[in-house]
Scaffold this active site. Structure first.
Site, PDB file in Angstrom:
ATOM      1  N   ASP A  67       1.795  -2.028  17.545  1.00 10.01           N
ATOM      2  CA  ASP A  67       3.097  -1.371  17.727  1.00 10.01           C
ATOM      3  C   ASP A  67       3.266  -0.830  19.139  1.00 10.01           C
ATOM      4  O   ASP A  67       2.310  -0.788  19.923  1.00 10.01           O
ATOM      5  CB  ASP A  67       3.285  -0.247  16.692  1.00 10.01           C
ATOM      6  CG  ASP A  67       2.014   0.582  16.486  1.00 10.01           C
ATOM      7  OD1 ASP A  67       1.175   0.627  17.399  1.00 10.01           O
ATOM      8  OD2 ASP A  67       1.868   1.178  15.407  1.00 10.01           O
ATOM      9  N   ASP A 136       0.613  10.354   6.723  1.00  4.78           N
ATOM     10  CA  ASP A 136       1.592  10.011   5.671  1.00  4.78           C
ATOM     11  C   ASP A 136       1.277   8.674   4.999  1.00  4.78           C
ATOM     12  O   ASP A 136       2.095   8.145   4.247  1.00  4.78           O
ATOM     13  CB  ASP A 136       3.025  10.003   6.236  1.00  4.78           C
ATOM     14  CG  ASP A 136       3.271   8.900   7.268  1.00  4.78           C
ATOM     15  OD1 ASP A 136       2.316   8.154   7.600  1.00  4.78           O
ATOM     16  OD2 ASP A 136       4.420   8.779   7.745  1.00  4.78           O
ATOM     17  N   HIS A 138       0.744   5.743   6.470  1.00  2.00           N
ATOM     18  CA  HIS A 138       1.247   4.513   7.102  1.00  2.00           C
ATOM     19  C   HIS A 138       0.128   3.686   7.721  1.00  2.00           C
ATOM     20  O   HIS A 138      -0.910   4.206   8.095  1.00  2.00           O
ATOM     21  CB  HIS A 138       2.341   4.827   8.142  1.00  2.00           C
ATOM     22  CG  HIS A 138       1.872   5.511   9.392  1.00  2.00           C
ATOM     23  ND1 HIS A 138       2.686   6.320  10.142  1.00  2.00           N
ATOM     24  CD2 HIS A 138       0.679   5.513  10.048  1.00  2.00           C
ATOM     25  CE1 HIS A 138       2.019   6.752  11.196  1.00  2.00           C
ATOM     26  NE2 HIS A 138       0.810   6.295  11.164  1.00  2.00           N
ATOM     27  N   GLU A 143       6.323   3.279   8.012  1.00  2.00           N
ATOM     28  CA  GLU A 143       6.472   4.601   7.412  1.00  2.00           C
ATOM     29  C   GLU A 143       6.800   4.492   5.921  1.00  2.00           C
ATOM     30  O   GLU A 143       7.153   3.400   5.441  1.00  2.00           O
ATOM     31  CB  GLU A 143       7.587   5.353   8.148  1.00  2.00           C
ATOM     32  CG  GLU A 143       7.319   5.557   9.640  1.00  2.00           C
ATOM     33  CD  GLU A 143       6.180   6.544   9.937  1.00  2.00           C
ATOM     34  OE1 GLU A 143       5.286   6.735   9.096  1.00  2.00           O
ATOM     35  OE2 GLU A 143       6.198   7.130  11.033  1.00  2.00           O
TER      36      GLU A 143
END
Ligand code: PGA
Length: 257
Positions: A67, A136, A138, A143
């Site tokens: 990313d 979280d 991911h 997400e």
């Protein structure tokens, strides 16, 4: 899934580096998927040492990063391209042209994402994808709510991720709101996945990813679908796993997956 539980972050980094080093020796043209963030840094340090002290060559290796932040030029000190140069690329013998990181300044993002996927296909796919995990749950910047079939695309960062990554930018306001990220579907196509997690702030996400249901709310849980996924954890990240003893025994018997 193979779950390897080690004492601390240093051991996790060394284990991962040795694993990657073996692959590079077996297949000098290996295609590696790489990750940024705090977690892989110790792994990269050990890889650099293997290059400098043991002559491990990356001259024919190709890499694809997961990313990149949107709006940061490649030479911005906070771009993931800069991170990779500082933490790995500038210290090993990989040609810059063999390293791929999404372009956060792409004007036609849709076309850029399509091209990124095409470049992965053109080299025959990713042999090993290195991954971290967000608090979280991911993987890459997929997400909560990301399609488990998603491909490389634009993604808005979740509040928790913005908070987690503010440490790299100094303030929360400076963290870009958007990123280009490989999709969960892209990641699942890698022949092997190697996820590293260290520290107690990952313990809940790790429990949910390994022992929770398959869900787009915890995109790392998609690794449950992957036939060759290895998760390497330190004791702190493994602290909430109910089946930790079983994973340790299976590992001792070398029957991981
Ligand atoms: P970290 O990030 O290694 O900096 O904790 C992991 C991730 O968000 O995937």
């Amino acid at each position: 899934m193979r779950v390897v539980i080690l004492e601390d972050a240093q051991q996790v980094g060394s284990w991962a580096a040795e694993y990657i080093g073996r692959l590079v020796r077996q297949k000098p043209t290996v295609v590696l998927g790489l990750a940024t963030g705090g977690t892989p840094v110790l792994c990269y340090q050990r890889i650099i040492a293997m290059h400098q002290e043991e002559g491990l060559s990356f001259s024919r290796v190709r890499t694809f990063n997961l990313d990149e932040y949107v709006g940061l030029p490649a030479d911005d000190p906070n771009s993931y391209r800069s991170f990779m140069r500082q933490q790995l690329f500038d210290h090993i013998d990989i040609p810059a042209s063999s390293t791929h990181v999404p372009d956060g300044m792409a004007t036609d993002v849709t076309e850029h994402c399509r091209h990124y996927e095409q470049q992965i296909q053109d080299v025959g796919g990713i042999d090993l994808q290195l991954l971290g995990i967000g608090s979280d749950g991911h993987i890459a910047f997929n997400e909560p709510g990301s399609s488990l079939a998603s491909r490389t695309r634009l993604k808005a960062l979740a509040a928790r991720t913005l908070q987690d990554n503010a440490r790299f930018f100094g303030t929360l306001e400076r963290v870009p709101r958007l990123a280009i990220t490989m999709g969960v579907g892209t990641i699942l196509e890698a022949r092997q996945c190697l996820l590293l997690a260290t520290g107690e702030n990952k313990a809940t996400a790790i429990r949910d990813a390994i022992e929770g249901p398959l869900t787009s709310q915890i995109t790392a849980s998609a690794l449950q679908l992957h036939p060759q996924a290895t998760l390497v954890l330190d004791e702190a990240a493994a602290a909430k796993l109910e089946q930790a003893d079983y994973y340790r025994k299976a590992e001792a018997l070398q029957v991981g997956c």
